[in-house]
Design a protein around this motif. Structure first.
Motif, PDB file in Angstrom:
ATOM      1  N   GLY A 102       0.811  -1.210   0.000  1.00  0.00           N
ATOM      2  CA  GLY A 102       0.000   0.000   0.000  1.00  0.00           C
ATOM      3  C   GLY A 102       0.843   1.258   0.000  1.00  0.00           C
ATOM      4  N   GLN A 103       2.045   1.160   0.557  1.00  0.00           N
ATOM      5  CA  GLN A 103       2.963   2.295   0.606  1.00  0.00           C
ATOM      6  C   GLN A 103       3.732   2.460  -0.698  1.00  0.00           C
ATOM      7  OE1 GLN A 103       3.085   4.200   3.254  1.00  0.00           O
ATOM      8  NE2 GLN A 103       4.988   5.379   3.146  1.00  0.00           N
ATOM      9  N   ALA A 104       3.839   1.373  -1.472  1.00  0.00           N
ATOM     10  CA  ALA A 104       4.672   1.411  -2.685  1.00  0.00           C
ATOM     11  C   ALA A 104       3.966   0.768  -3.870  1.00  0.00           C
ATOM     12  CB  ALA A 104       5.990   0.697  -2.417  1.00  0.00           C
ATOM     13  N   ALA A 105       2.669   1.052  -4.001  1.00  0.00           N
ATOM     14  CA  ALA A 105       1.873   0.415  -5.051  1.00  0.00           C
ATOM     15  C   ALA A 105       2.236   0.907  -6.442  1.00  0.00           C
ATOM     16  CB  ALA A 105       0.387   0.645  -4.783  1.00  0.00           C
ATOM     17  N   ASP A 106       2.961   2.023  -6.542  1.00  0.00           N
ATOM     18  CA  ASP A 106       3.314   2.573  -7.847  1.00  0.00           C
ATOM     19  C   ASP A 106       4.615   2.011  -8.394  1.00  0.00           C
ATOM     20  OD1 ASP A 106       4.792   3.746  -5.838  1.00  0.00           O
ATOM     21  OD2 ASP A 106       4.778   5.758  -6.721  1.00  0.00           O
ATOM     22  N   ALA A 107       5.232   1.082  -7.687  1.00  0.00           N
ATOM     23  CA  ALA A 107       6.510   0.519  -8.139  1.00  0.00           C
ATOM     24  C   ALA A 107       6.313  -0.390  -9.343  1.00  0.00           C
ATOM     25  CB  ALA A 107       7.166  -0.263  -7.003  1.00  0.00           C
ATOM     26  N   GLN A 108       7.386  -0.594 -10.075  1.00  0.00           N
ATOM     27  CA  GLN A 108       7.359  -1.549 -11.183  1.00  0.00           C
ATOM     28  C   GLN A 108       7.535  -2.984 -10.695  1.00  0.00           C
ATOM     29  OE1 GLN A 108       6.580  -0.841 -14.455  1.00  0.00           O
ATOM     30  NE2 GLN A 108       6.002   1.036 -13.372  1.00  0.00           N
ATOM     31  N   GLY A 109       8.018  -3.121  -9.483  1.00  0.00           N
ATOM     32  CA  GLY A 109       8.204  -4.443  -8.896  1.00  0.00           C
ATOM     33  C   GLY A 109       8.728  -4.297  -7.479  1.00  0.00           C
ATOM     34  N   TRP A 110       8.776  -5.421  -6.782  1.00  0.00           N
ATOM     35  CA  TRP A 110       9.181  -5.400  -5.376  1.00  0.00           C
ATOM     36  C   TRP A 110      10.086  -6.591  -5.092  1.00  0.00           C
ATOM     37  CZ3 TRP A 110       4.306  -5.325  -7.344  1.00  0.00           C
ATOM     38  CH2 TRP A 110       3.619  -4.098  -7.281  1.00  0.00           C
ATOM     39  N   ILE A 111      11.083  -6.372  -4.272  1.00  0.00           N
ATOM     40  CA  ILE A 111      11.890  -7.472  -3.757  1.00  0.00           C
ATOM     41  C   ILE A 111      11.550  -7.590  -2.279  1.00  0.00           C
ATOM     42  CG2 ILE A 111      14.220  -8.297  -3.253  1.00  0.00           C
ATOM     43  CD1 ILE A 111      15.122  -6.968  -5.850  1.00  0.00           C
ATOM     44  N   VAL A 112      10.926  -8.711  -1.930  1.00  0.00           N
ATOM     45  CA  VAL A 112      10.392  -8.911  -0.592  1.00  0.00           C
ATOM     46  C   VAL A 112      11.392  -9.705   0.237  1.00  0.00           C
ATOM     47  CG1 VAL A 112       8.472  -9.804   0.763  1.00  0.00           C
ATOM     48  CG2 VAL A 112       8.057  -8.891  -1.543  1.00  0.00           C
ATOM     49  N   ALA A 113      11.936  -9.053   1.254  1.00  0.00           N
ATOM     50  CA  ALA A 113      12.956  -9.660   2.108  1.00  0.00           C
ATOM     51  C   ALA A 113      12.438  -9.763   3.537  1.00  0.00           C
ATOM     52  CB  ALA A 113      14.239  -8.832   2.068  1.00  0.00           C
ATOM     53  N   LEU A 114      13.081 -10.618   4.317  1.00  0.00           N
ATOM     54  CA  LEU A 114      12.674 -10.839   5.699  1.00  0.00           C
ATOM     55  C   LEU A 114      13.668 -10.194   6.661  1.00  0.00           C
ATOM     56  CD1 LEU A 114      11.631 -14.595   5.427  1.00  0.00           C
ATOM     57  CD2 LEU A 114      10.244 -12.549   5.048  1.00  0.00           C
ATOM     58  N   GLY A 115      13.135  -9.575   7.700  1.00  0.00           N
ATOM     59  CA  GLY A 115      13.979  -8.867   8.655  1.00  0.00           C
ATOM     60  C   GLY A 115      14.904  -9.750   9.450  1.00  0.00           C
ATOM     61  N   ASP A 116      14.612 -11.066   9.476  1.00  0.00           N
ATOM     62  CA  ASP A 116      15.467 -11.980  10.240  1.00  0.00           C
ATOM     63  C   ASP A 116      16.400 -12.798   9.349  1.00  0.00           C
ATOM     64  OD1 ASP A 116      13.679 -13.735   9.056  1.00  0.00           O
ATOM     65  OD2 ASP A 116      13.115 -14.764  10.910  1.00  0.00           O
ATOM     66  N   MET A 117      16.664 -12.278   8.128  1.00  0.00           N
ATOM     67  CA  MET A 117      17.615 -12.947   7.222  1.00  0.00           C
ATOM     68  C   MET A 117      18.738 -11.971   6.849  1.00  0.00           C
ATOM     69  SD  MET A 117      15.242 -15.443   4.857  1.00  0.00           S
ATOM     70  CE  MET A 117      16.698 -16.292   4.231  1.00  0.00           C
ATOM     71  N   PRO A 118      19.674 -11.739   7.781  1.00  0.00           N
ATOM     72  CA  PRO A 118      20.681 -10.690   7.598  1.00  0.00           C
ATOM     73  C   PRO A 118      21.874 -11.086   6.742  1.00  0.00           C
ATOM     74  CG  PRO A 118      20.998 -11.744   9.709  1.00  0.00           C
ATOM     75  CD  PRO A 118      19.765 -12.373   9.112  1.00  0.00           C
ATOM     76  N   ARG A 119      21.956 -12.344   6.309  1.00  0.00           N
ATOM     77  CA  ARG A 119      23.164 -12.790   5.607  1.00  0.00           C
ATOM     78  C   ARG A 119      22.977 -12.897   4.100  1.00  0.00           C
ATOM     79  NH1 ARG A 119      23.461 -16.351  10.486  1.00  0.00           N
ATOM     80  NH2 ARG A 119      24.925 -15.308  11.890  1.00  0.00           N
ATOM     81  N   VAL A 120      21.880 -12.352   3.599  1.00  0.00           N
ATOM     82  CA  VAL A 120      21.673 -12.329   2.152  1.00  0.00           C
ATOM     83  C   VAL A 120      22.673 -11.367   1.521  1.00  0.00           C
ATOM     84  CG1 VAL A 120      20.057 -11.735   0.308  1.00  0.00           C
ATOM     85  CG2 VAL A 120      19.231 -12.909   2.364  1.00  0.00           C
ATOM     86  N   SER A 121      23.332 -11.818   0.479  1.00  0.00           N
ATOM     87  CA  SER A 121      24.325 -10.976  -0.191  1.00  0.00           C
ATOM     88  C   SER A 121      23.658  -9.896  -1.035  1.00  0.00           C
ATOM     89  CB  SER A 121      25.205 -11.850  -1.095  1.00  0.00           C
ATOM     90  OG  SER A 121      25.953 -11.050  -1.975  1.00  0.00           O
ATOM     91  N   PRO A 122      24.186  -8.663  -1.013  1.00  0.00           N
ATOM     92  CA  PRO A 122      23.677  -7.638  -1.915  1.00  0.00           C
ATOM     93  C   PRO A 122      23.736  -8.071  -3.385  1.00  0.00           C
ATOM     94  CG  PRO A 122      25.010  -6.617  -0.208  1.00  0.00           C
ATOM     95  CD  PRO A 122      25.183  -8.107  -0.046  1.00  0.00           C
ATOM     96  N   GLU A 123      24.695  -8.910  -3.733  1.00  0.00           N
ATOM     97  CA  GLU A 123      24.773  -9.395  -5.113  1.00  0.00           C
ATOM     98  C   GLU A 123      23.529 -10.187  -5.488  1.00  0.00           C
ATOM     99  OE1 GLU A 123      28.371 -11.557  -5.776  1.00  0.00           O
ATOM    100  OE2 GLU A 123      29.659  -9.906  -5.140  1.00  0.00           O
ATOM    101  N   THR A 124      22.994 -10.935  -4.532  1.00  0.00           N
ATOM    102  CA  THR A 124      21.760 -11.686  -4.776  1.00  0.00           C
ATOM    103  C   THR A 124      20.608 -10.734  -5.040  1.00  0.00           C
ATOM    104  OG1 THR A 124      22.447 -13.597  -3.472  1.00  0.00           O
ATOM    105  CG2 THR A 124      20.079 -13.233  -3.693  1.00  0.00           C
ATOM    106  N   ILE A 125      20.507  -9.691  -4.245  1.00  0.00           N
ATOM    107  CA  ILE A 125      19.441  -8.701  -4.420  1.00  0.00           C
ATOM    108  C   ILE A 125      19.569  -8.036  -5.784  1.00  0.00           C
ATOM    109  CG2 ILE A 125      18.483  -6.543  -3.523  1.00  0.00           C
ATOM    110  CD1 ILE A 125      19.549  -7.578  -0.726  1.00  0.00           C
TER     111      ILE A 125
END
Length: 205
Positions: A102-125
């Motif tokens: 609802g806050q970002a409905a105008d985006a072309q897409g979204w990458i949905v991440a979890l707050g308890d997964m801190p070891r995801v590499s920025p390269e993956t994103i």
């Protein structure tokens, strides 16, 4: 269309984390995450590390917190996230995701991440962002044959995302529609912080 028209990060940080501390005294998202071996950066809270990974790639990140989580909200705002409080957080992950959309409905897409997964590499994103920009409807990372988080969605799936209910998050959509799997060399897509031991376990999942 502005910055909001591109790919927006969504950080879901509104869970109770009851497996980490059944008493509720310790919020797992605020626990210090040990620095990686050989890493000079000082330790930072779990949720801050999760958010920083998104912010290092995406110019706009919307983070969802539960009512009363002022400390988490403050941590995220200081990093540069837009913070939304979801009053229905206890009904399940879907409510938090709908709040963020609802806050970002105008985006072309979204990458949905979890707050308890801190070891995801920025390269993956970045790889997920690229897949969406190249036309993928849904993009999910794969590490050694296992699918993990975060997951990218193009705006064509906004109606399905907004219709989600309960605690399944977007899993049902991933089962129902084609998913572009993105191979990554990143065990972090499978590592979440569920228990105190997970804070120090940086091995293979």
């Amino acid at each position: 269309m502005g910055a909001s028209g591109g790919i927006v990060g969504i950080l879901l940080a509104a869970g109770r984390g009851s497996r980490f501390d059944p008493s509720g005294a310790q919020n797992k998202l605020l626990q210090a995450l040990p620095a990686a071996p050989g890493q000079a950066m000082p330790s930072r809270p779990v949720v801050a590390a999760s958010a920083a990974n998104l912010l290092s790639v995406l110019p706009r990140v919307v983070a969802v917190v539960r009512p009363g989580a002022e400390a988490v909200a403050t941590e995220l705002k200081q990093l540069g996230c837009e913070v939304v409080t979801c009053d229905l957080a206890d009904t399940g992950m879907a409510a938090s995701l709908v709040c963020a959309l609802g806050q970002a409905a105008d985006a072309q897409g979204w990458i949905v991440a979890l707050g308890d997964m801190p070891r995801v590499s920025p390269e993956t994103i970045h790889s997920l962002q690229y897949a969406l920009e190249q036309g993928a409807g849904i993009a999910a990372p794969m590490y050694r044959g296992k699918r993990g988080n975060p997951v990218g969605f193009s705006r064509q799936y906004l109606p399905q995302l907004l219709a989600l209910q309960g605690d399944q998050g977007a899993r049902g959509i991933l089962k129902q529609y084609p998913v572009q799997e993105v191979d990554v060399d990143d065990a972090g897509i499978l590592q979440d912080i569920d228990t105190p031991a997970d804070l120090h376990d940086q091995g293979q999942p």
